[in-house]
Design a protein around this motif. Sequence first.
Motif, PDB file in Angstrom:
ATOM      1  N   SER A  39      48.718  17.624  40.238  1.00 28.51           N
ATOM      2  CA  SER A  39      49.337  18.877  40.664  1.00 28.51           C
ATOM      3  C   SER A  39      48.255  19.884  41.051  1.00 28.51           C
ATOM      4  CB  SER A  39      50.222  19.438  39.546  1.00 28.51           C
ATOM      5  OG  SER A  39      49.477  19.577  38.346  1.00 28.51           O
ATOM      6  N   GLU A  40      48.666  21.053  41.436  1.00 31.55           N
ATOM      7  CA  GLU A  40      47.756  22.074  41.941  1.00 31.55           C
ATOM      8  C   GLU A  40      46.709  22.467  40.884  1.00 31.55           C
ATOM      9  OE1 GLU A  40      51.905  22.099  43.197  1.00 31.55           O
ATOM     10  OE2 GLU A  40      50.946  22.518  41.281  1.00 31.55           O
ATOM     11  N   GLN A  41      45.513  22.752  41.338  1.00 33.45           N
ATOM     12  CA  GLN A  41      44.463  23.204  40.434  1.00 33.45           C
ATOM     13  C   GLN A  41      44.199  24.694  40.626  1.00 33.45           C
ATOM     14  OE1 GLN A  41      41.462  19.783  41.068  1.00 33.45           O
ATOM     15  NE2 GLN A  41      41.357  20.257  38.897  1.00 33.45           N
ATOM     16  N   TYR A  42      43.456  25.259  39.703  1.00 34.28           N
ATOM     17  CA  TYR A  42      43.192  26.700  39.671  1.00 34.28           C
ATOM     18  C   TYR A  42      42.012  27.046  40.567  1.00 34.28           C
ATOM     19  CZ  TYR A  42      42.929  31.363  37.565  1.00 34.28           C
ATOM     20  OH  TYR A  42      42.945  32.721  37.339  1.00 34.28           O
ATOM     21  N   HIS A  43      42.250  27.886  41.570  1.00 32.39           N
ATOM     22  CA  HIS A  43      41.190  28.383  42.442  1.00 32.39           C
ATOM     23  C   HIS A  43      40.717  29.715  41.871  1.00 32.39           C
ATOM     24  CE1 HIS A  43      41.797  25.491  45.831  1.00 32.39           C
ATOM     25  NE2 HIS A  43      42.943  25.335  45.173  1.00 32.39           N
ATOM     26  N   GLN A  44      39.512  29.721  41.366  1.00 24.82           N
ATOM     27  CA  GLN A  44      39.060  30.846  40.547  1.00 24.82           C
ATOM     28  C   GLN A  44      38.071  31.752  41.277  1.00 24.82           C
ATOM     29  OE1 GLN A  44      38.539  30.625  36.093  1.00 24.82           O
ATOM     30  NE2 GLN A  44      36.425  30.375  36.746  1.00 24.82           N
ATOM     31  N   ASN A  45      38.428  33.028  41.340  1.00 22.03           N
ATOM     32  CA  ASN A  45      37.523  34.043  41.868  1.00 22.03           C
ATOM     33  C   ASN A  45      36.402  34.235  40.850  1.00 22.03           C
ATOM     34  OD1 ASN A  45      36.249  36.569  42.448  1.00 22.03           O
ATOM     35  ND2 ASN A  45      38.056  37.185  43.635  1.00 22.03           N
ATOM     36  N   THR A  46      35.196  33.891  41.224  1.00 16.88           N
ATOM     37  CA  THR A  46      34.080  33.929  40.274  1.00 16.88           C
ATOM     38  C   THR A  46      33.579  35.343  39.992  1.00 16.88           C
ATOM     39  OG1 THR A  46      32.578  33.496  42.125  1.00 16.88           O
ATOM     40  CG2 THR A  46      33.304  31.605  40.820  1.00 16.88           C
ATOM     41  N   GLU A  47      34.163  36.330  40.656  1.00 14.59           N
ATOM     42  CA  GLU A  47      33.763  37.719  40.398  1.00 14.59           C
ATOM     43  C   GLU A  47      34.642  38.365  39.335  1.00 14.59           C
ATOM     44  OE1 GLU A  47      33.683  39.826  44.072  1.00 14.59           O
ATOM     45  OE2 GLU A  47      32.237  38.463  45.017  1.00 14.59           O
ATOM     46  N   ASN A  48      35.934  38.082  39.381  1.00 14.73           N
ATOM     47  CA  ASN A  48      36.825  38.678  38.368  1.00 14.73           C
ATOM     48  C   ASN A  48      37.635  37.630  37.611  1.00 14.73           C
ATOM     49  OD1 ASN A  48      38.837  37.865  40.152  1.00 14.73           O
ATOM     50  ND2 ASN A  48      39.134  39.913  40.997  1.00 14.73           N
ATOM     51  N   TRP A  49      37.384  36.327  37.876  1.00 12.56           N
ATOM     52  CA  TRP A  49      37.979  35.195  37.183  1.00 12.56           C
ATOM     53  C   TRP A  49      39.485  35.084  37.373  1.00 12.56           C
ATOM     54  CZ3 TRP A  49      33.829  32.679  36.465  1.00 12.56           C
ATOM     55  CH2 TRP A  49      32.661  33.330  36.081  1.00 12.56           C
ATOM     56  N   SER A  50      39.999  35.717  38.411  1.00 10.75           N
ATOM     57  CA  SER A  50      41.430  35.624  38.694  1.00 10.75           C
ATOM     58  C   SER A  50      41.706  34.488  39.675  1.00 10.75           C
ATOM     59  CB  SER A  50      41.941  36.944  39.289  1.00 10.75           C
ATOM     60  OG  SER A  50      41.305  37.190  40.537  1.00 10.75           O
ATOM     61  N   TYR A  51      43.002  34.186  39.879  1.00 11.33           N
ATOM     62  CA  TYR A  51      43.381  33.142  40.827  1.00 11.33           C
ATOM     63  C   TYR A  51      43.229  33.664  42.246  1.00 11.33           C
ATOM     64  CZ  TYR A  51      46.140  29.590  43.231  1.00 11.33           C
ATOM     65  OH  TYR A  51      46.540  28.598  44.076  1.00 11.33           O
ATOM     66  N   ASP A  52      42.562  32.872  43.093  1.00 10.50           N
ATOM     67  CA  ASP A  52      42.346  33.276  44.479  1.00 10.50           C
ATOM     68  C   ASP A  52      42.172  32.007  45.308  1.00 10.50           C
ATOM     69  OD1 ASP A  52      41.455  34.174  46.960  1.00 10.50           O
ATOM     70  OD2 ASP A  52      40.307  35.836  46.101  1.00 10.50           O
ATOM     71  N   GLU A  53      43.144  31.723  46.175  1.00  4.38           N
ATOM     72  CA  GLU A  53      43.127  30.478  46.940  1.00  4.38           C
ATOM     73  C   GLU A  53      41.956  30.390  47.917  1.00  4.38           C
ATOM     74  OE1 GLU A  53      46.801  29.738  48.874  1.00  4.38           O
ATOM     75  OE2 GLU A  53      47.896  29.310  47.027  1.00  4.38           O
ATOM     76  N   SER A  54      41.306  31.509  48.205  1.00  2.51           N
ATOM     77  CA  SER A  54      40.169  31.476  49.119  1.00  2.51           C
ATOM     78  C   SER A  54      38.921  30.902  48.458  1.00  2.51           C
ATOM     79  CB  SER A  54      39.868  32.884  49.654  1.00  2.51           C
ATOM     80  OG  SER A  54      39.442  33.751  48.607  1.00  2.51           O
TER      81      SER A  54
END
Length: 204
Positions: A39-54
């Motif tokens: 299933s889908e995995q977590y795309h993590q913004n390494t600046e604020n650790w939030s979910y971010d598909e980019s």
Amino acid sequence: MKKTLATLLVVALVASLCGVMFVSAEATNLVAGKTYTISEQYHQNTENWSYDESYPAAYPDNNYELTDGKLPEASFGDAAFMGFNQQTPPQAERGYAFVKFDLGAVCDLEELSYYTHKDIGSGIQAPYAVEVYVSNDGENYELAGSKTYEGDDHKNMEDKVNHDVAIALDASARYVEVRFASYGWCFLGEIEILGTAAASEEPD
């Protein structure tokens, strides 16, 4: 004869007390080296650790990590782990992450085991519920086995170690879907499905 019988009774008693699962001598790991779907995995913004598909997936999987026979070290930094995160939007809505296998043919299934990591300080918890669903057509699935922890029992598992958890199965199927429900991060190092090819069937 009496001595042999007594020995067998003692072995059976000890096994029942220890919760040992017996697997037939012919059983093999049916998914060794096989690919699978996750299933889908977590795309993590390494600046604020939030979910971010980019951003790229955190703790990604190459569709072989769970079946390559290589167990990760007991550290969240080991790249051999793949990870699901409960805050991944589709997973949060569905309530679980999943790993799907196509065995190539109908097989008699005896046991599924998964290796999970627990490190509370790093936000990694053992899944509190794992369900194994099976199917012969890849569309209609039924529950074949599960492992559920009552209350916070999953939190009481030893910390900063890998845990090998087995689920007994008694089913025949070609497709297997393993569902993991967890809080925060769920780390998996390996999955094994023990069984044999059904009569007149040989897995591809």
